[in-house]
Write a protein that holds these residues in place. Sequence first.
Motif, PDB file in Angstrom:
ATOM      1  N   GLY A 116      10.626 -12.205  11.320  1.00 29.01           N
ATOM      2  CA  GLY A 116       9.451 -12.254  10.446  1.00 29.01           C
ATOM      3  C   GLY A 116       9.036 -10.907   9.903  1.00 29.01           C
ATOM      4  N   GLU A 117       8.119 -10.954   8.957  1.00 24.13           N
ATOM      5  CA  GLU A 117       7.681  -9.753   8.250  1.00 24.13           C
ATOM      6  C   GLU A 117       6.159  -9.716   8.168  1.00 24.13           C
ATOM      7  OE1 GLU A 117       8.162  -6.217   6.173  1.00 24.13           O
ATOM      8  OE2 GLU A 117       9.762  -7.420   7.052  1.00 24.13           O
ATOM      9  N   VAL A 118       5.597  -8.550   8.426  1.00 25.24           N
ATOM     10  CA  VAL A 118       4.168  -8.303   8.254  1.00 25.24           C
ATOM     11  C   VAL A 118       3.958  -7.790   6.836  1.00 25.24           C
ATOM     12  CG1 VAL A 118       2.193  -6.939   9.033  1.00 25.24           C
ATOM     13  CG2 VAL A 118       3.894  -7.717  10.679  1.00 25.24           C
ATOM     14  N   TYR A 119       2.948  -8.321   6.153  1.00 24.70           N
ATOM     15  CA  TYR A 119       2.608  -7.838   4.821  1.00 24.70           C
ATOM     16  C   TYR A 119       1.101  -7.967   4.625  1.00 24.70           C
ATOM     17  CZ  TYR A 119       2.456 -12.762   3.400  1.00 24.70           C
ATOM     18  OH  TYR A 119       2.149 -14.089   3.298  1.00 24.70           O
ATOM     19  N   ILE A 120       0.617  -7.512   3.498  1.00 17.83           N
ATOM     20  CA  ILE A 120      -0.804  -7.524   3.184  1.00 17.83           C
ATOM     21  C   ILE A 120      -1.050  -8.433   1.986  1.00 17.83           C
ATOM     22  CG2 ILE A 120      -2.806  -6.120   2.500  1.00 17.83           C
ATOM     23  CD1 ILE A 120      -1.769  -5.398   5.270  1.00 17.83           C
ATOM     24  N   LYS A 121      -2.057  -9.304   2.071  1.00 18.60           N
ATOM     25  CA  LYS A 121      -2.535 -10.050   0.910  1.00 18.60           C
ATOM     26  C   LYS A 121      -3.676  -9.235   0.313  1.00 18.60           C
ATOM     27  CE  LYS A 121      -1.561 -14.762   2.374  1.00 18.60           C
ATOM     28  NZ  LYS A 121      -2.149 -16.063   2.733  1.00 18.60           N
ATOM     29  N   GLU A 122      -3.464  -8.751  -0.895  1.00 25.01           N
ATOM     30  CA  GLU A 122      -4.483  -7.921  -1.533  1.00 25.01           C
ATOM     31  C   GLU A 122      -5.734  -8.740  -1.831  1.00 25.01           C
ATOM     32  OE1 GLU A 122      -3.744  -4.864  -4.892  1.00 25.01           O
ATOM     33  OE2 GLU A 122      -4.523  -6.689  -5.853  1.00 25.01           O
ATOM     34  N   LEU A 123      -6.885  -8.210  -1.424  1.00 26.39           N
ATOM     35  CA  LEU A 123      -8.167  -8.830  -1.732  1.00 26.39           C
ATOM     36  C   LEU A 123      -8.860  -8.120  -2.887  1.00 26.39           C
ATOM     37  CD1 LEU A 123      -9.464  -9.349   1.927  1.00 26.39           C
ATOM     38  CD2 LEU A 123      -8.321 -11.020   0.440  1.00 26.39           C
ATOM     39  N   GLU A 124      -8.655  -6.783  -2.956  1.00 26.34           N
ATOM     40  CA  GLU A 124      -9.326  -6.011  -3.995  1.00 26.34           C
ATOM     41  C   GLU A 124      -8.661  -4.637  -4.142  1.00 26.34           C
ATOM     42  OE1 GLU A 124     -13.885  -4.453  -4.918  1.00 26.34           O
ATOM     43  OE2 GLU A 124     -13.452  -5.468  -3.039  1.00 26.34           O
ATOM     44  N   GLN A 125      -8.480  -4.227  -5.395  1.00 24.79           N
ATOM     45  CA  GLN A 125      -8.040  -2.854  -5.665  1.00 24.79           C
ATOM     46  C   GLN A 125      -9.301  -2.023  -5.864  1.00 24.79           C
ATOM     47  OE1 GLN A 125      -5.270  -2.521  -8.938  1.00 24.79           O
ATOM     48  NE2 GLN A 125      -3.819  -3.951  -8.021  1.00 24.79           N
ATOM     49  N   LEU A 126      -9.550  -1.088  -4.949  1.00 21.61           N
ATOM     50  CA  LEU A 126     -10.767  -0.289  -5.001  1.00 21.61           C
ATOM     51  C   LEU A 126     -10.616   0.939  -5.895  1.00 21.61           C
ATOM     52  CD1 LEU A 126     -11.666  -0.492  -1.229  1.00 21.61           C
ATOM     53  CD2 LEU A 126     -12.662  -1.800  -3.111  1.00 21.61           C
ATOM     54  N   GLU A 127      -9.414   1.507  -5.907  1.00 22.59           N
ATOM     55  CA  GLU A 127      -9.165   2.695  -6.718  1.00 22.59           C
ATOM     56  C   GLU A 127      -7.686   2.742  -7.063  1.00 22.59           C
ATOM     57  OE1 GLU A 127      -9.242   7.202  -5.477  1.00 22.59           O
ATOM     58  OE2 GLU A 127     -11.279   6.422  -5.633  1.00 22.59           O
ATOM     59  N   ARG A 128      -7.403   3.143  -8.267  1.00 25.69           N
ATOM     60  CA  ARG A 128      -6.005   3.253  -8.698  1.00 25.69           C
ATOM     61  C   ARG A 128      -5.892   4.429  -9.647  1.00 25.69           C
ATOM     62  NH1 ARG A 128      -3.033  -1.830 -11.474  1.00 25.69           N
ATOM     63  NH2 ARG A 128      -1.648  -0.671 -12.818  1.00 25.69           N
ATOM     64  N   GLU A 129      -5.065   5.391  -9.281  1.00 20.88           N
ATOM     65  CA  GLU A 129      -4.862   6.584 -10.100  1.00 20.88           C
ATOM     66  C   GLU A 129      -3.406   6.625 -10.529  1.00 20.88           C
ATOM     67  OE1 GLU A 129      -4.857  11.356  -9.379  1.00 20.88           O
ATOM     68  OE2 GLU A 129      -6.463  10.193  -8.431  1.00 20.88           O
ATOM     69  N   SER A 130      -3.203   6.630 -11.834  1.00 23.26           N
ATOM     70  CA  SER A 130      -1.835   6.644 -12.356  1.00 23.26           C
ATOM     71  C   SER A 130      -1.151   7.946 -12.008  1.00 23.26           C
ATOM     72  CB  SER A 130      -1.841   6.461 -13.872  1.00 23.26           C
ATOM     73  OG  SER A 130      -2.287   5.177 -14.200  1.00 23.26           O
ATOM     74  N   SER A 131       0.146   7.835 -11.746  1.00 28.73           N
ATOM     75  CA  SER A 131       0.915   9.040 -11.456  1.00 28.73           C
ATOM     76  C   SER A 131       1.123   9.831 -12.739  1.00 28.73           C
ATOM     77  CB  SER A 131       2.268   8.669 -10.843  1.00 28.73           C
ATOM     78  OG  SER A 131       3.062   7.992 -11.807  1.00 28.73           O
ATOM     79  N   ALA A 132       1.347  11.134 -12.605  1.00 38.43           N
ATOM     80  CA  ALA A 132       1.551  12.019 -13.753  1.00 38.43           C
ATOM     81  C   ALA A 132       2.779  11.606 -14.547  1.00 38.43           C
ATOM     82  CB  ALA A 132       1.669  13.457 -13.302  1.00 38.43           C
ATOM     83  N   GLN A 133       3.853  11.167 -13.873  1.00 36.07           N
ATOM     84  CA  GLN A 133       5.066  10.811 -14.600  1.00 36.07           C
ATOM     85  C   GLN A 133       4.891   9.577 -15.450  1.00 36.07           C
ATOM     86  OE1 GLN A 133       6.919   9.177 -10.522  1.00 36.07           O
ATOM     87  NE2 GLN A 133       8.439   9.579 -12.053  1.00 36.07           N
ATOM     88  N   ASN A 134       3.940   8.695 -15.106  1.00 31.04           N
ATOM     89  CA  ASN A 134       3.688   7.510 -15.929  1.00 31.04           C
ATOM     90  C   ASN A 134       2.842   7.840 -17.144  1.00 31.04           C
ATOM     91  OD1 ASN A 134       5.132   5.774 -14.281  1.00 31.04           O
ATOM     92  ND2 ASN A 134       3.395   5.473 -12.924  1.00 31.04           N
ATOM     93  N   ASN A 135       2.197   9.011 -17.149  1.00 29.90           N
ATOM     94  CA  ASN A 135       1.356   9.399 -18.267  1.00 29.90           C
ATOM     95  C   ASN A 135       2.123  10.177 -19.324  1.00 29.90           C
ATOM     96  OD1 ASN A 135      -0.921   8.239 -17.119  1.00 29.90           O
ATOM     97  ND2 ASN A 135      -1.444  10.096 -15.976  1.00 29.90           N
TER      98      ASN A 135
END
Length: 136
Positions: A116-135
Motif C-alpha cells: 500500500g501507499e500513503v498519500y494526501i488528499k488536498e483540502l486546501e492550497q494555502l499558499e503557492r509561489e511559482s518557481s523562477a523557471q516557470n516565470n
Amino acid sequence: MAVTVMFRALNQTVKIGSLSLIIAGLWSCTNLVKSGVGVTDIEQIHSNWQRKDTVYLKGTVENRAPFLQSGAYQLQDATGAIWVMTNSPLPNVGDQMVMKGQVTYQSIPIAGQELGEVYIKELEQLERESSAQNNL
C-alpha cells in the motif's frame, strides 16, 4: 435604568472585543502555517500514517500527474516526498506550496504482501509561489 444601560454597553463592548480576538487568532494561525510553524514533516506522515490526521505541509512540487477529473503532485520537503491528490489545478514543477490535507492510505495487497501507499488528499492550497523557471 442607568445600570441597565451601562450593562448593555459593557455587554456590547465584550462582544466586540471577543470577535476581534477570534478574527486576530484565525489570521495569526494561517500566517503561522504559511511561515512554517505547525507544518508537519513528510517523514512523520510515512511513519504515523495510521492516525489519518489533517496535516499542513510545506514543500516544493517535484512531479505532477494529470488525470481526467483531477490530478496529483509530488511534494518534497527536507525530510521526504509524498503524493498529493487534488481536484484543484495542478501546480507546476518547482512551485513552492503550503497546503492542508488529509492523510490517506490505499491498501494494495499483492501475492500475500501489503504494498500500500500513503498519500494526501488536498483540502486546501494555502499558499503557492511559482518557481523562477516557470516565470521565464
